[in-house]
Structures are given as C-alpha cells and as structure tokens.
Design a protein around this motif. Structure first.
Motif, short mmCIF file in Angstrom:
data_model
loop_
_atom_site.label_atom_id
_atom_site.label_comp_id
_atom_site.label_asym_id
_atom_site.label_seq_id
_atom_site.Cartn_x
_atom_site.Cartn_y
_atom_site.Cartn_z
N PHE A 162 0.46 -1.07 -0.19
CA PHE A 162 0.17 0.31 -0.22
C PHE A 162 1.13 1.09 -0.05
CE2 PHE A 162 -2.14 -3.43 1.64
CZ PHE A 162 -3.22 -3.39 1.37
N LEU B 235 -4.10 0.35 -7.40
CA LEU B 235 -6.02 -0.51 -7.39
C LEU B 235 -5.09 -1.51 -8.85
CD1 LEU B 235 -8.62 2.12 -6.96
CD2 LEU B 235 -7.45 0.67 -5.28
N LEU C 88 -11.19 -5.39 -2.19
CA LEU C 88 -11.28 -3.26 -3.38
C LEU C 88 -11.78 -4.16 -5.09
CD1 LEU C 88 -7.42 -2.89 -3.48
CD2 LEU C 88 -8.94 -1.61 -2.90
N THR D 266 -8.58 4.76 2.78
CA THR D 266 -8.62 6.13 1.53
C THR D 266 -9.77 5.45 0.89
OG1 THR D 266 -5.88 5.23 1.10
CG2 THR D 266 -7.49 7.18 -0.40
N GLY E 148 -2.88 1.63 3.83
CA GLY E 148 -3.31 0.22 4.28
C GLY E 148 -2.95 0.41 5.82
N PRO F 231 -12.76 5.29 -1.53
CA PRO F 231 -13.03 5.32 -2.19
C PRO F 231 -12.89 5.91 -3.69
CG PRO F 231 -14.74 3.98 -0.95
CD PRO F 231 -14.15 5.08 -0.31
N LYS G 88 -11.01 8.65 -4.06
CA LYS G 88 -9.94 9.11 -4.16
C LYS G 88 -8.32 8.29 -4.23
CE LYS G 88 -10.97 12.98 -2.60
NZ LYS G 88 -10.52 14.53 -2.82
N ARG G 89 -9.10 7.03 -4.16
CA ARG G 89 -8.40 5.78 -4.98
C ARG G 89 -7.80 5.60 -5.36
NH1 ARG G 89 -11.28 0.39 -1.88
NH2 ARG G 89 -11.69 1.72 0.00
N ASP G 90 -6.22 5.70 -5.54
CA ASP G 90 -5.90 5.72 -7.39
C ASP G 90 -5.56 4.92 -8.10
OD1 ASP G 90 -3.54 5.75 -8.90
OD2 ASP G 90 -1.76 5.45 -7.79
N GLY H 296 -2.30 7.00 -2.48
CA GLY H 296 -3.51 6.26 -3.39
C GLY H 296 -4.28 5.76 -2.99
N CYS H 297 -3.56 4.92 -1.56
CA CYS H 297 -4.40 3.57 -1.68
C CYS H 297 -3.50 2.94 0.23
CB CYS H 297 -4.45 2.70 -2.32
SG CYS H 297 -5.89 1.02 -1.44
N ILE I 34 -8.06 -1.41 5.00
CA ILE I 34 -7.90 0.24 3.89
C ILE I 34 -8.60 1.88 4.14
CG2 ILE I 34 -8.47 1.22 1.00
CD1 ILE I 34 -8.01 -2.55 0.54
#
Length: 289
Positions: A118, A278, A289, A268, A124, A270, A272-274, A121-122, A266
């Motif tokens: 991680f 991902l 995910l 971040t 965890g 959803p 805003k996740r890169d 962007g994500c 996790i």
C-alpha cells in the motif's frame, strides 16, 4: 477452499521425493519479477509451490530480494499458506546449531526495503501484533517432531539489514536487552507482506551458529554456517514433506483471521483511490477492493 502450500527457502528444500507433476513456472507481477521461477507440483494430493528466496545460485542479497513480487506471485498462484524456511543465528544456549525454531515474533531492524503493497492513493494498515499464524506454526512443529528434529516452539526473530553479520556489541544488545532469540536477514518484510496479502505465514528458523555473542564460538564463520546448512536442508525437506498430511486438502477459514487481515484495513475513500495502484493490488487485495 483448497489448501495450497507455498514454501520460501533455499534450493535444498525443494528436492522433495514424491512431488508429482513438478514444473518450474514463470509468474509475472506488477511489482517486478520474483526471485526466480516457482516450482509447482502436488504432494500427497495437496498443491505446492516452491520459491527460491535468493534465486537459484543465490544471486540476491537479503536487501535485494524482491519481497513484494515474491508474495504477490505466490498469491497469484493460489497459495493459501506460506512456510518460510531460513537460516539464522541463535542468542540462546538451548537453541543450538542444527535446531529449528518456530518463530512467533519479530523485531524489524531492516531499513532499505519496500515494506508494504500500500501507499499514497490507497492507504492500508494491517495488524502484525501476532505476525505468524499459530495454526500453521503448530503444523510445522508437529511435522518437525515427527521427523525427529529438535524443534523449539516460539521465539523472537531479530531481522537485520545485512549483508554483514552483527558486531559483538549489537549481538549482546539484541540478546541481553532486547530479548531476541534468533537473528536473520530475510523474514522482514516478508512476514508483513504476507499479512497484507491475507496469507497465513509461518517461519521455520534453522539455527546455523551462535552469532558473535557466544564466548566459546567467537565471530560467525561462513564455512561453518554452510556445513550446518547442508545438514539442515535434509531436515527441512522432511518437515515440508509432512505438511500436506497435517494441513489436508480442504482448507477452512483461518481461525486466527490471517486470511481476513484486510477486512477493515484500507482507509482511503473509494473516490480518492489511485487507479494505477489499485490495478497493482489486484491479486493481493482484490478480495476487498
């Protein structure tokens, strides 16, 4: 779910008698190439995968081992349970060269390695309060005892960066003040990454020497280590060979939650996740995910 055992260790561990349909396969990962091809096969009806941690011919240093690629590759192959087999030094008289230790705790002193799948962007966060799987450790202990190996259940592994061995001052500090039992260079970040990948992980540390603290043994001698390693390889093969019968073909959910480690990890949002990150997490974290 079906059990699939992954073994990470030295090449001497893989010459398992009775391994059916043995084949070296190439696995590509978004984290780069693993240490080597992976030997797949079936033993006593249970699928297995063997990964040379340093590569065949020992080409990777403890720092350059591609830990993320290794764990990702095993996950992609469907591995459910990872057994780490590695050489270590001992800080305890009773944990003598030739003995095996089923490690259950770590002190991570490594500093030059990527330690997580991680990132920005994500984000965890998994718990590694108990970094090994007790169920898997119990199976390793039982298999070792059945093979006549002198095995110690439970121990703290000090993971150092290497590739040099400890100074005398460091060895004494780790032993006397930090409470470490064994010392090695490769179980971190391997154990952390296995937890992030929701894989049960057990560490079998094979004692080769007394590090540098022992007044009767002095500094670590590589030739002595290699001699002990050769004897340990046969023991390690015997331990691994006994695991399919103990773990069985059918696998229930881990009672300790190793296979559900990402359930609430996790943070971040959803939106805003890169997407690029991902995509790289498809095998490791695809379940959540």
């Amino acid at each position: 779910m079906q059990t699939k055992i992954g073994v990470i260790g030295g090449s001497g561990v893989y010459e398992i008698e009775g391994l059916a349909d043995a084949e070296w396969v190439t696995v590509e990962t978004p984290w780069g190439a693993p240490s080597d091809q992976i030997l797949t096969g079936t033993l006593d009806g249970v699928p297995m995968a063997f990964l040379p941690r340093h590569g065949r011919g020992h080409v990777h240093t403890p720092t350059s081992v591609p830990y993320r690629a290794n764990i990702d590759a095993l996950k992609r192959l469907g591995v459910t349970d990872v057994i780490s087999v590695s050489a270590c030094g001992s800080f305890r008289h009773e944990m003598a060269p030739g003995d095996f230790v089923i490690v259950d705790q770590f002190i991570d002193r490594t500093f030059a390695r990527e330690k997580s799948f991680f990132g920005p962007g994500c984000v965890g966060h998994v718990s590694v309060a108990h970094p090994t799987c007790p169920r898997l450790g119990e199976a390793c202990e039982a298999s070792a005892k059945a093979a006549g190996i002198n095995v110690h259940r439970g121990g703290t592994y000090l993971a150092m960066e290497g590739p040099q061995f400890s100074t005398l001052a460091e060895s004494k500090m780790y032993r006397e003040h930090w409470g470490a039992d064994v010392i090695g260079m490769t179980n971190m970040p391997e154990a952390k990454l296995a937890r992030e990948a929701e894989l049960c992980y057990a560490s079998v540390a094979m004692v080769t020497d007394y590090d540098s603290w022992h007044p009767d043994h002095g500094e670590v001698d590589v030739s002595d280590i290699i001699a002990t390693l050769t004897g340990n390889a046969a023991k390690a093969r015997a331990l691994v060979a006994g695991l399919p019968g103990l773990l069985g073909v059918e696998r229930a959910p881990c009672p300790h939650g190793c296979d559900r480690a990402l359930e609430f990890a996790i943070l971040t949002a959803p939106e805003k996740r890169d997407p690029a990150l991902l995509a790289k997490l498809d095998a490791v974290a695809g379940r959540v995910l």
